[in-house]
Design an enzyme around this catalytic site. Structure first.
Site, PDB file in Angstrom:
ATOM      1  N   ASN A   4       0.812  -1.205   0.000  1.00  0.00           N
ATOM      2  CA  ASN A   4       0.000   0.000   0.000  1.00  0.00           C
ATOM      3  C   ASN A   4       0.858   1.273   0.000  1.00  0.00           C
ATOM      4  O   ASN A   4       0.485   2.276   0.594  1.00  0.00           O
ATOM      5  CB  ASN A   4      -0.933  -0.029   1.218  1.00  0.00           C
ATOM      6  CG  ASN A   4      -2.040   0.984   1.130  1.00  0.00           C
ATOM      7  OD1 ASN A   4      -2.538   1.269   0.067  1.00  0.00           O
ATOM      8  ND2 ASN A   4      -2.428   1.531   2.263  1.00  0.00           N
ATOM      9  N   ALA A   5       2.021   1.222  -0.638  1.00  0.00           N
ATOM     10  CA  ALA A   5       2.906   2.390  -0.684  1.00  0.00           C
ATOM     11  C   ALA A   5       2.232   3.526  -1.445  1.00  0.00           C
ATOM     12  O   ALA A   5       1.617   3.310  -2.478  1.00  0.00           O
ATOM     13  CB  ALA A   5       4.229   2.032  -1.364  1.00  0.00           C
ATOM     14  N   GLY A   6       2.349   4.745  -0.924  1.00  0.00           N
ATOM     15  CA  GLY A   6       1.766   5.863  -1.647  1.00  0.00           C
ATOM     16  C   GLY A   6       2.085   7.211  -1.044  1.00  0.00           C
ATOM     17  O   GLY A   6       1.797   7.448   0.119  1.00  0.00           O
ATOM     18  N   SER A  58      -5.048   3.414  -7.491  1.00  0.00           N
ATOM     19  CA  SER A  58      -5.839   4.569  -7.074  1.00  0.00           C
ATOM     20  C   SER A  58      -6.806   4.932  -8.183  1.00  0.00           C
ATOM     21  O   SER A  58      -6.503   4.763  -9.365  1.00  0.00           O
ATOM     22  CB  SER A  58      -4.933   5.758  -6.782  1.00  0.00           C
ATOM     23  OG  SER A  58      -5.698   6.926  -6.554  1.00  0.00           O
ATOM     24  N   TYR A  71       1.726  11.370  -8.961  1.00  0.00           N
ATOM     25  CA  TYR A  71       0.939  10.396  -8.209  1.00  0.00           C
ATOM     26  C   TYR A  71       0.057   9.585  -9.156  1.00  0.00           C
ATOM     27  O   TYR A  71       0.038   8.352  -9.097  1.00  0.00           O
ATOM     28  CB  TYR A  71       0.081  11.099  -7.153  1.00  0.00           C
ATOM     29  CG  TYR A  71      -0.789  10.149  -6.365  1.00  0.00           C
ATOM     30  CD1 TYR A  71      -0.260   9.399  -5.329  1.00  0.00           C
ATOM     31  CD2 TYR A  71      -2.134   9.998  -6.670  1.00  0.00           C
ATOM     32  CE1 TYR A  71      -1.051   8.513  -4.615  1.00  0.00           C
ATOM     33  CE2 TYR A  71      -2.932   9.119  -5.955  1.00  0.00           C
ATOM     34  CZ  TYR A  71      -2.384   8.384  -4.927  1.00  0.00           C
ATOM     35  OH  TYR A  71      -3.163   7.501  -4.217  1.00  0.00           O
ATOM     36  N   LYS A  75       0.518   5.539  -9.760  1.00  0.00           N
ATOM     37  CA  LYS A  75      -0.548   4.604  -9.421  1.00  0.00           C
ATOM     38  C   LYS A  75      -1.029   3.845 -10.659  1.00  0.00           C
ATOM     39  O   LYS A  75      -1.410   2.689 -10.585  1.00  0.00           O
ATOM     40  CB  LYS A  75      -1.719   5.322  -8.725  1.00  0.00           C
ATOM     41  CG  LYS A  75      -1.346   5.780  -7.333  1.00  0.00           C
ATOM     42  CD  LYS A  75      -0.919   4.606  -6.466  1.00  0.00           C
ATOM     43  CE  LYS A  75      -0.613   4.996  -5.051  1.00  0.00           C
ATOM     44  NZ  LYS A  75      -0.435   3.869  -4.151  1.00  0.00           N
TER      45      LYS A  75
END
Length: 80
Positions: A4-6, A58, A71, A75
């Site tokens: 769940n890296a973000g 995402s 981002y 994703k």
């Protein structure tokens, strides 16, 4: 393993002002970090012949919402 890296990067910058360093930082966390997590989980799961690796993408990767370009791109990289 739930990957769940973000990180978003600097949300106050547009694509015109987003720095190379900021972009690289987002990709290193969201894409490369995810790869490293999967790699190390697989080292345990493959010999055990058991396990699942999940990645969080995402909604920003498929529709336009307020997020940085880095981002959204990082994703989307997890979807392909």
């Amino acid at each position: 393993m739930f990957n769940n890296a973000g990180v978003v990067g600097d949300p106050d910058q547009s694509i015109l002002t987003f720095t190379n360093e900021n972009f690289k930082s987002v990709f290193e966390t969201n894409v490369y970090g995810g790869f490293l997590g999967a790699k190390h989980a697989a080292r345990v799961m493959i010999p055990a012949k058991s396990g699942v690796i999940l990645f969080t993408a995402s909604i920003a990767s498929v529709i336009s919402i307020e997020s940085t370009h880095a981002y959204a791109m990082s994703k989307h990289a997890k979807l392909v």
